[in-house]
Scaffold this motif. Sequence first.
Motif, short mmCIF file in Angstrom:
data_model
loop_
_atom_site.label_atom_id
_atom_site.label_comp_id
_atom_site.label_asym_id
_atom_site.label_seq_id
_atom_site.Cartn_x
_atom_site.Cartn_y
_atom_site.Cartn_z
N ASP A 17 34.36 56.33 39.32
CA ASP A 17 35.50 56.02 38.46
C ASP A 17 36.26 54.79 38.96
O ASP A 17 36.65 53.93 38.16
CB ASP A 17 36.45 57.22 38.36
N ASP A 20 34.31 51.74 38.13
CA ASP A 20 34.43 51.44 36.69
C ASP A 20 35.77 50.77 36.38
O ASP A 20 35.83 49.83 35.59
CB ASP A 20 34.28 52.72 35.86
N ILE A 21 36.84 51.25 37.01
CA ILE A 21 38.16 50.65 36.79
C ILE A 21 38.16 49.20 37.29
O ILE A 21 38.66 48.30 36.60
CB ILE A 21 39.26 51.47 37.50
N ARG A 23 35.57 47.21 37.54
CA ARG A 23 34.74 46.42 36.61
C ARG A 23 35.50 46.13 35.32
O ARG A 23 35.40 45.04 34.77
CB ARG A 23 33.44 47.15 36.32
N GLU A 24 36.23 47.13 34.84
CA GLU A 24 37.00 46.94 33.61
C GLU A 24 38.08 45.87 33.81
O GLU A 24 38.27 44.99 32.97
CB GLU A 24 37.63 48.25 33.17
N GLU A 25 38.77 45.94 34.93
CA GLU A 25 39.83 44.97 35.20
C GLU A 25 39.28 43.56 35.38
O GLU A 25 39.95 42.58 35.06
CB GLU A 25 40.63 45.40 36.43
N GLY A 27 36.61 42.48 33.87
CA GLY A 27 35.95 42.07 32.64
C GLY A 27 34.43 42.15 32.69
O GLY A 27 33.75 41.63 31.81
N THR A 28 33.88 42.77 33.71
CA THR A 28 32.42 42.87 33.82
C THR A 28 31.86 44.20 33.33
O THR A 28 30.64 44.38 33.31
CB THR A 28 31.96 42.66 35.29
N LEU A 29 32.72 45.11 32.94
CA LEU A 29 32.26 46.40 32.44
C LEU A 29 31.82 46.27 30.99
O LEU A 29 32.57 45.81 30.14
CB LEU A 29 33.37 47.45 32.53
N MET A 31 30.72 48.22 27.75
CA MET A 31 30.73 49.55 27.14
C MET A 31 29.91 49.51 25.86
O MET A 31 30.08 48.61 25.04
CB MET A 31 32.17 49.96 26.80
#
Length: 84
Positions: A17, A20-21, A23-25, A27-29, A31
Amino acid sequence: MTIIDDETRRLGRLITDLLDIAREESGTLVMTSKPFSAFEALEQVFLLHRADYETRLNMQSCSNGVDQIWPLVITTGSCSVLAI
């Protein structure tokens, strides 16, 4: 040994988790979405937590002197989702 296994899995989920956070921050995540069956997802959740539910009922029944375990039935429209 069970406690160690459970906590190891829990720590693994926490690390995943957090990654994932991050990566999301950054911009590489990526979905992707796809259709799924809500019925099957709910069934998996109920089956996963069924033992916990039954254990809690047994503990509650022992502490209250009640020997009967009440079933849980969830219905949606005309079909029954799952009885525990």
